[in-house]
Design a protein around this motif. Sequence first.
Motif, PDB file in Angstrom:
ATOM      1  N   LEU A  95       0.831  -1.200   0.000  1.00  0.00           N
ATOM      2  CA  LEU A  95       0.000   0.000   0.000  1.00  0.00           C
ATOM      3  C   LEU A  95       0.871   1.259   0.000  1.00  0.00           C
ATOM      4  N   MET A  96       1.968   1.222   0.723  1.00  0.00           N
ATOM      5  CA  MET A  96       2.860   2.379   0.739  1.00  0.00           C
ATOM      6  C   MET A  96       3.476   2.609  -0.637  1.00  0.00           C
ATOM      7  N   ALA A  97       3.796   1.514  -1.353  1.00  0.00           N
ATOM      8  CA  ALA A  97       4.336   1.650  -2.708  1.00  0.00           C
ATOM      9  C   ALA A  97       3.294   2.258  -3.641  1.00  0.00           C
ATOM     10  N   ILE A  98       2.032   1.847  -3.465  1.00  0.00           N
ATOM     11  CA  ILE A  98       0.956   2.427  -4.274  1.00  0.00           C
ATOM     12  C   ILE A  98       0.817   3.916  -3.961  1.00  0.00           C
ATOM     13  N   GLY A  99       0.953   4.271  -2.673  1.00  0.00           N
ATOM     14  CA  GLY A  99       0.908   5.681  -2.297  1.00  0.00           C
ATOM     15  C   GLY A  99       2.000   6.488  -2.972  1.00  0.00           C
ATOM     16  N   ASP A 100       3.188   5.906  -3.080  1.00  0.00           N
ATOM     17  CA  ASP A 100       4.286   6.599  -3.763  1.00  0.00           C
ATOM     18  C   ASP A 100       3.950   6.826  -5.231  1.00  0.00           C
ATOM     19  N   ARG A 101       3.322   5.829  -5.861  1.00  0.00           N
ATOM     20  CA  ARG A 101       2.946   5.980  -7.273  1.00  0.00           C
ATOM     21  C   ARG A 101       1.919   7.095  -7.445  1.00  0.00           C
ATOM     22  N   LEU A 102       0.944   7.133  -6.533  1.00  0.00           N
ATOM     23  CA  LEU A 102      -0.067   8.187  -6.616  1.00  0.00           C
ATOM     24  C   LEU A 102       0.582   9.560  -6.453  1.00  0.00           C
ATOM     25  N   MET A 154      -5.569   1.706   4.354  1.00  0.00           N
ATOM     26  CA  MET A 154      -4.496   1.673   5.339  1.00  0.00           C
ATOM     27  C   MET A 154      -5.056   1.651   6.756  1.00  0.00           C
ATOM     28  N   GLU A 155      -6.114   2.407   7.007  1.00  0.00           N
ATOM     29  CA  GLU A 155      -6.734   2.400   8.332  1.00  0.00           C
ATOM     30  C   GLU A 155      -7.269   1.014   8.673  1.00  0.00           C
ATOM     31  N   LEU A 156      -7.928   0.376   7.705  1.00  0.00           N
ATOM     32  CA  LEU A 156      -8.447  -0.967   7.941  1.00  0.00           C
ATOM     33  C   LEU A 156      -7.322  -1.969   8.153  1.00  0.00           C
ATOM     34  N   LEU A 157      -6.236  -1.786   7.422  1.00  0.00           N
ATOM     35  CA  LEU A 157      -5.094  -2.674   7.586  1.00  0.00           C
ATOM     36  C   LEU A 157      -4.496  -2.532   8.981  1.00  0.00           C
ATOM     37  N   MET A 158      -4.398  -1.294   9.461  1.00  0.00           N
ATOM     38  CA  MET A 158      -3.877  -1.077  10.802  1.00  0.00           C
ATOM     39  C   MET A 158      -4.788  -1.713  11.853  1.00  0.00           C
TER      40      MET A 158
END
Length: 377
Positions: free
Chosen positions: A315-322, A346-350
């Motif tokens: 998810l963090m990698a996707i955030g970087d792409r965005l 990300m909230e649900l993942l946490m």
Amino acid sequence: MFGRTFHRLIMLLSLGALSGVAFAAAPPAEQPVPDANQAMVRFLHAAPNAEVERIVLTSAEENIEPQEFSGLTYGEMSEYVPIQAAGYEVAVALAGVQSGDDEAAAGAETDVPTVALDPFGGEYYTIALIGVVPPSEEAQENEGFFAWLENLFTGDDEDQYTFRTLIISDGTTAAVMQDEAEIRIAHLAPGTDAVDLVAVRSDGEVGVLHTVGYAEVSGFARIIPAEASLQLRAAGSDAVLFDLTDANLTNGRGHTIFVTGTPVEQVPLDVIVVPNPQIAINTPGVGAVPPGSATFDATQMAMMRDSLIALEERLMAIGDRLANLQGVEGAQDEVAAAQEELNEAMELLMAAREQVEAQPAQQPVPPAEPAGDADGG
């Protein structure tokens, strides 16, 4: 979409398992499975007047050789092929242009801007060739397909229909309920207005699942095929473009509807309906168990924690792409909407990680020692 998907992911982790009209031919009996360091790609030719000579994937990594693929004919979709999970530039070479029933005197190879492909290992992608090639000056046709094509490149929005490559991420990453099917739509028909994908229930009630414009790919919606059928309609109207009753959706699977063609009779609108690959999130040693009865030992809990950490990294990698797309002209609204969904995921993942951390692990029960006999033998 992210929020719904990860809500199901949390549930499935707690259970211990993740698991015509021109309809496409039935998928292979066995889904092709890439190695851990590979991704799968396929190609779809949806550009009605483009003659594709070859497609080349080139990586900046020295140990990865360029991958060259022969051209497809219009309307053709290839099978998936494996590639190394690395960054690529996708280049397409065009060798000719077809205008209506006649071949335009293009002759020379046409330069097409490259696009980036940055696949994750174990995932699937469709590389779609979309749009139209600008008409050749030598072409003399003044009506039919060529007239439409010429008019397409005289408006203010002519650039949106220029031939290009569109990368589409495939795969169903969370299990779909056994009585449901997931469905999304990719609008790849240049010069065609927006379309609605609607579900028509047996009682006649109609619900709009997706509304998409040209070059847009929707998220996934779910229907129960036994209770509703699908139609493709002109957006905001009752005009049915395609009745998808016989699309043969498979319960428990995701599907993509690719809309191709043009509004012109010589190259009419068409649809291709294909099931999406199923991508399992690996939790070795953990099997499906009835709800409420899951117990895990320390090893299994560690595996689930590792899976959640890997998802967080993705998810963090996707955030970087965005973030990199923020500067792309015309993409800001879509990026902002995607970022909101990413934040929700990300909230649900946490929350899922907190639940796993709070779950007491069952310690393995040591094997019982054999009982001695009465005299200690």
